[in-house]
Design a protein around this motif. Structure first.
Motif, mmCIF file in Angstrom:
data_model
loop_
_atom_site.group_PDB
_atom_site.id
_atom_site.type_symbol
_atom_site.label_atom_id
_atom_site.label_comp_id
_atom_site.label_asym_id
_atom_site.label_seq_id
_atom_site.Cartn_x
_atom_site.Cartn_y
_atom_site.Cartn_z
ATOM 1 N N GLN A 74 0.904 -1.409 -0.096
ATOM 2 C CA GLN A 74 0.038 -0.159 0.114
ATOM 3 C C GLN A 74 0.860 1.126 -0.059
ATOM 4 O OE1 GLN A 74 -3.514 -0.221 0.605
ATOM 5 N NE2 GLN A 74 -3.332 -2.416 0.076
ATOM 6 N N VAL A 75 0.428 2.401 -0.348
ATOM 7 C CA VAL A 75 1.174 3.894 -0.233
ATOM 8 C C VAL A 75 1.642 3.920 1.148
ATOM 9 C CG1 VAL A 75 1.053 6.189 -0.658
ATOM 10 C CG2 VAL A 75 -0.055 4.485 -2.313
ATOM 11 N N ALA A 76 0.610 3.561 1.894
ATOM 12 C CA ALA A 76 1.054 3.738 3.479
ATOM 13 C C ALA A 76 2.428 2.942 3.682
ATOM 14 C CB ALA A 76 -0.123 3.597 4.488
ATOM 15 N N ASP A 77 2.856 1.966 3.222
ATOM 16 C CA ASP A 77 3.967 0.972 3.282
ATOM 17 C C ASP A 77 5.117 1.883 3.300
ATOM 18 O OD1 ASP A 77 2.385 -0.691 4.354
ATOM 19 O OD2 ASP A 77 2.078 -1.828 2.338
ATOM 20 N N PHE A 78 5.342 2.970 2.459
ATOM 21 C CA PHE A 78 6.266 3.742 2.060
ATOM 22 C C PHE A 78 6.534 4.705 3.192
ATOM 23 C CE2 PHE A 78 8.396 7.180 -0.342
ATOM 24 C CZ PHE A 78 9.597 6.358 -0.666
ATOM 25 N N ASN A 79 7.627 4.953 3.561
ATOM 26 C CA ASN A 79 8.200 5.742 4.414
ATOM 27 C C ASN A 79 9.019 6.639 3.629
ATOM 28 O OD1 ASN A 79 9.748 7.549 6.336
ATOM 29 N ND2 ASN A 79 9.251 5.885 7.836
ATOM 30 N N ALA A 80 8.606 7.930 3.205
ATOM 31 C CA ALA A 80 9.285 8.922 2.510
ATOM 32 C C ALA A 80 10.396 9.484 3.077
ATOM 33 C CB ALA A 80 8.461 10.100 2.005
ATOM 34 N N ARG A 81 10.414 9.551 4.247
ATOM 35 C CA ARG A 81 11.437 10.248 5.145
ATOM 36 C C ARG A 81 12.745 9.227 5.356
ATOM 37 N NH1 ARG A 81 13.414 9.850 10.369
ATOM 38 N NH2 ARG A 81 11.676 8.601 11.132
#
Length: 94
Positions: free
Chosen positions: A78-85
């Protein structure tokens, strides 16, 4: 093919498709084909596969060629699985 058949049968059972005609006969298990096949596509073969894939699946194939994941694990992201920081992907396995 068992996971593919199972997914298609689940889609049929859930009413997401109206018929199982397309795979009922064509995806029957092959007799005496119970062992796993070892197949590895080299870089040129992977690029060729992606280049000739329909545009809807090409990004999925590209990700499979870059990440050491099973197709189901990649599909579950899911998109929420990606931590951009942290520039990291959280992969949850069952």
């Amino acid at each position: 093919m068992s996971p593919v058949r199972a997914a298609l049968n689940l889609a049929f059972a859930d009413g997401k498709v109206t018929s199982d005609f397309a795979w009922r006969e064509d995806l029957k298990p092959i007799k005496n084909a119970s062992r796993r096949r070892e197949l590895y596509l080299d870089r040129k073969q992977r690029r060729n596969l992606i280049a000739h894939a329909p545009p809807e699946i090409a990004p999925f194939l590209q990700c499979l060629s870059m990440l050491p994941l099973r197709p189901g694990a990649l599909a579950a992201l899911q998109v929420a699985d990606f931590n951009a920081r942290l520039k990291a992907i959280r992969i949850v396995t069952a």
